[in-house]
Design a protein around this motif. Structure first.
Motif, PDB file in Angstrom:
ATOM      1  N   UNK A 110       0.849  -1.192   0.000  1.00 36.97           N
ATOM      2  CA  UNK A 110       0.000   0.000   0.000  1.00 36.97           C
ATOM      3  C   UNK A 110       0.884   1.242   0.000  1.00 36.97           C
ATOM      4  N   UNK A 111       0.278   2.360  -0.348  1.00 39.76           N
ATOM      5  CA  UNK A 111       0.985   3.640  -0.337  1.00 39.76           C
ATOM      6  C   UNK A 111       1.278   4.002   1.115  1.00 39.76           C
ATOM      7  N   UNK A 112       2.544   4.299   1.406  1.00 39.44           N
ATOM      8  CA  UNK A 112       2.938   4.693   2.766  1.00 39.44           C
ATOM      9  C   UNK A 112       3.284   6.176   2.865  1.00 39.44           C
ATOM     10  N   UNK A 113       3.431   6.844   1.702  1.00 39.29           N
ATOM     11  CA  UNK A 113       3.748   8.275   1.702  1.00 39.29           C
ATOM     12  C   UNK A 113       3.173   8.910   0.444  1.00 39.29           C
ATOM     13  N   UNK A 132       5.898   5.349  -2.049  1.00 35.76           N
ATOM     14  CA  UNK A 132       5.474   6.716  -2.315  1.00 35.76           C
ATOM     15  C   UNK A 132       4.562   6.780  -3.536  1.00 35.76           C
ATOM     16  N   UNK A 133       3.642   7.744  -3.532  1.00 33.30           N
ATOM     17  CA  UNK A 133       2.822   8.033  -4.710  1.00 33.30           C
ATOM     18  C   UNK A 133       2.659   9.534  -4.848  1.00 33.30           C
ATOM     19  N   UNK A 134       2.603   9.971  -6.087  1.00 34.94           N
ATOM     20  CA  UNK A 134       2.355  11.386  -6.363  1.00 34.94           C
ATOM     21  C   UNK A 134       0.874  11.645  -6.649  1.00 34.94           C
ATOM     22  N   UNK A 135       0.053  10.579  -6.646  1.00 39.78           N
ATOM     23  CA  UNK A 135      -1.354  10.723  -7.010  1.00 39.78           C
ATOM     24  C   UNK A 135      -2.324  10.070  -6.026  1.00 39.78           C
ATOM     25  N   UNK A 136      -1.867   9.085  -5.273  1.00 37.75           N
ATOM     26  CA  UNK A 136      -2.758   8.310  -4.407  1.00 37.75           C
ATOM     27  C   UNK A 136      -2.377   8.487  -2.945  1.00 37.75           C
ATOM     28  N   UNK A 137      -3.380   8.633  -2.112  1.00 33.52           N
ATOM     29  CA  UNK A 137      -3.196   8.895  -0.682  1.00 33.52           C
ATOM     30  C   UNK A 137      -2.658   7.673   0.054  1.00 33.52           C
ATOM     31  N   UNK A 138      -2.076   7.941   1.227  1.00 29.58           N
ATOM     32  CA  UNK A 138      -1.588   6.861   2.094  1.00 29.58           C
ATOM     33  C   UNK A 138      -2.721   5.872   2.358  1.00 29.58           C
TER      34      UNK A 138
END
Length: 150
Positions: free
Chosen positions: A56-59, A70-76
């Motif tokens: 999952x996205x952690x940051x 990390x993602x630049x588009x999707x929330x933690x």
């Protein structure tokens, strides 16, 4: 003597600032997620059959690059899944809403590391520390010489 010291320090500063520095852009060419140290470009291609949750996205940030998943588009908390019949080293599914998944293709290694991932000493940091020590010792010696003369 004083002129030589100033010229030397100026030369050192020019050398330091001409060293390559890491610069990170905040303008993104595409939406992505990071998983297992690799960037996966997110597409509009819907995924019908997922297998298991793999991460999952952690940051999240739309301005800075961060360590981790990390993602630049999707929330933690946005979940990643393996896709039935597809090796996760090629593509993964990103859950964009309940029961809606899109495909993300592996692009390249993600080069941003966490604070604890740094195993070496930065050359520029070491150089700056040495320069500050040199300036400090020089200032001390200069003051010591002035006091002797008075």
């Amino acid at each position: 003597m004083k002129r030589k010291s100033v010229t030397f320090i100026a030369g050192i500063m020019v050398l330091f600032f001409s060293l390559p520095q890491d610069i990170y852009a905040t303008s993104w060419a595409y939406s992505f997620v990071v998983w297992e140290g690799y960037v996966y470009q997110v597409t509009d291609e819907e995924v019908e059959r997922i297998e298991e949750e793999i991460g999952k996205v952690t940051a999240f940030s739309d301005m800075d690059q961060l360590p981790g998943n990390f993602s630049n588009a999707y929330r933690e908390g946005t979940k990643y899944f393996s896709i039935e019949g597809t090796d996760p080293s090629e593509a993964i599914a990103v859950e964009i809403s309940e029961d809606l998944y899109v495909k993300a293709y592996k692009e390249h290694e993600y080069l941003v590391k966490g604070i604890n991932d740094n195993t070496g000493i930065s050359f520029s940091g070491l150089f700056l520390t040495g320069l500050l020590a040199f300036v400090g010792v020089s200032a001390y010696q200069f003051r010591k010489n002035i006091r002797k003369k008075s």
